[in-house]
Enzyme design. Structure first.
Site, PDB file in Angstrom:
ATOM      1  N   GLY A 296       0.767  -1.244   0.000  1.00 55.16           N
ATOM      2  CA  GLY A 296       0.000   0.000   0.000  1.00 55.16           C
ATOM      3  C   GLY A 296       0.789   1.280   0.000  1.00 55.16           C
ATOM      4  O   GLY A 296       0.191   2.363   0.023  1.00 55.16           O
ATOM      5  N   CYS A 414      10.827  -3.722  -8.046  1.00 53.40           N
ATOM      6  CA  CYS A 414      11.873  -3.483  -7.047  1.00 53.40           C
ATOM      7  C   CYS A 414      13.006  -4.471  -7.303  1.00 53.40           C
ATOM      8  O   CYS A 414      13.395  -5.248  -6.435  1.00 53.40           O
ATOM      9  CB  CYS A 414      11.325  -3.626  -5.638  1.00 53.40           C
ATOM     10  SG  CYS A 414      12.512  -3.063  -4.386  1.00 53.40           S
TER      11      CYS A 414
END
Length: 476
Positions: A296, A414
């Site tokens: 989130g 990532c």
């Protein structure tokens, strides 16, 4: 007169009886560190999630908590180096050592080779812990091995156990900087270095992975400002206009964080979300989508930005527990601009071409966050990336399908691993005629040195951030 057995209850002033407080376990810091390391080994636990919970549940605070944190993360970061050294100190192969004992040996090696704890204290404390968790017999074995480790310092050991740099540079760096060889080679390729070319920048990156990352905060747009964080002891960040660095202490001690108006979020993670919001789009700009929103962080930032523009964010997450974290991250955003749904984004629950802006932060190997999740380097394999590739391609295709003509998609990982970054984007672009690349660096002027052709790649050793990759694509 006979002695009465001691009661497990104690009396109160009013004569009430309640359970006595249990005694504090001996050496709680090392015990917590051992239990976390054991859980990481045996059930793939995540240290960054389990360690805080263990400290909280056991009431370990202050210096003991700081020691447990250093022992846990330090041992995980240097595990490859320690295993090579321990293998030289064990009469048989290190693979034959009991799974319960191996974390103790690594824990002891870290204290001996990478902390200021006196050698006799490091050995004594670790052996005492071994007696309590694996028994006297195996504690003697741990004592013998750790005494062998203690006769040399880390540099002396690495000179013995690491391959020669002149003949095997990648193998040498793998042992010295504690990474699997395949990751060393993958990172070198992403940096454009060849194994026979010295790998100077690769070595700087590997060293950065073994340093403690700084804590970066995000002031949620419309709910907090960087000045609010600075007034509580943080410092203005280098890149993101919403970021601040916390030099020390617990982020939860800051009032804006406790109130949900700020959160912990890596600076590169903030910037890739900002870049998506900055790209001009013609026509409507009211419907935004975050396809893989858990846990989130990016959704929280996008919700604030969307609310300030009277737009609305739909945040989708496959796992219900992670969707709950997303809901917490976007709660009370400006104009309550976000809604969270549990959905599989490879089979969208929304119609095609419904959104103006779409973020797809795909599941990946996580090689860009090895500072924060050091155990990930020991779990990932080249096959992991191969297995993820079909999912990553499918998600990018669905993101483009979900975007209207003229809208924009941000593909984010990532990880700097080429098969997960430009490999995926280039493959999808080759399969479609309705996609045009947008030069991402044009929308991240704060970090021009992160440009990688049309794409952007952040690096820990260059930017002090996670190694986040960004591609911006327009549906045409």
């Amino acid at each position: 007169m006979t002695d009465r057995p001691r009661s497990p209850y104690r009396s109160t002033r009013r004569g009430q009886r309640r359970p006595a407080t249990p005694p504090t376990p001996k050496d709680p810091a090392r015990r917590v560190a051992y239990d976390v390391l054991r859980a990481v080994d045996t059930r793939d636990a995540y240290a960054n999630l389990l360690l805080p919970a263990q400290l909280r549940d056991r009431g370990v605070t202050g210096r003991d908590a700081a020691l447990a944190t250093e022992l846990t993360y330090g041992t995980l970061r240097r595990q490859g180096s320690y295993d090579a050294i321990l293998d030289a100190c064990v009469d048989r192969s290190l693979r034959s050592v009991d799974a319960e004992v191996l974390p103790l040996l690594r824990l002891g090696a870290h204290q001996l080779l990478s902390t200021k704890i006196p050698p006799h204290a490091a050995v004594s404390a670790t052996v005492d812990l071994a007696r309590r968790v694996v028994g006297q017999h195996r504690a003697k074995f741990a004592n013998a091995v750790l005494r062998k480790v203690s006769v040399r310092d880390l540099d002396e050991w690495l000179a013995i156990v690491a391959p020669a740099a002149e003949t095997d540079r990648a193998g040498h760096l793998a042992v010295v900087h504690s990474h699997p060889r395949w990751i060393v080679e993958a990172l070198a390729a992403a940096l454009g270095e060849r194994p026979d070319g010295g790998l100077a920048e690769t070595e700087r990156l590997l060293a950065a992975h073994n340093e403690r990352p700084r804590v970066t905060l995000v002031a949620k747009p419309g709910r907090a400002a960087v000045a609010d964080l600075v007034s509580e002891g943080a410092a203005e960040a280098r890149y993101s206009p919403y970021a601040a660095y916390l030099p020390e202490g617990d982020p939860a001690a800051l009032r804006p964080v406790r109130q949900g108006r700020a959160a912990v979020q890596d600076e590169a993670s903030q910037l890739v979300a900002l870049a998506l919001a900055r790209v001009p789009v013609e026509g409507t700009d009211a419907r935004w989508l975050d396809m893989c929103a858990g846990p989130g962080g990016k959704a929280g930032l996008l919700a604030g930005l969307a609310g300030q523009r009277e737009a609305h964010l739909l945040a989708a997450e496959l796992q219900p527990a992670r969707a709950g974290l997303v809901a917490s991250a976007v709660r009370r955003s400006v104009r309550d601009a976000a809604r969270v749904v549990v959905a599989d984004s490879t089979r969208p629950a929304w119609r095609e071409a419904a959104f103006d802006r779409v973020l797809v932060d795909v599941p990946c190997t996580g090689l860009g966050a090895l500072r924060r999740r050091p155990e990930a380097r020991w779990r990932r394999t080249p096959q992991t990336a191969e297995e993820l590739a079909p999912l990553q391609r499918a998600l990018l295709h669905r993101a483009l399908d979900s975007t209207r003509r003229g809208g924009v998609v941000a593909y984010v990982t990532c990880s700097p691993h080429l098969p997960e970054t430009r490999g995926i984007v280039d493959a999808v672009r080759a399969e479609r005629t309705d996609v045009a690349a947008i030069r991402a660096a044009d929308h991240l002027t704060e970090a021009p040195d992160a440009a990688a052709g049309d794409y952007v790649q952040f690096w820990p050793h260059r930017h002090g951030t996670d190694a986040m990759f960004l591609a911006l694509l327009r549906r045409v």
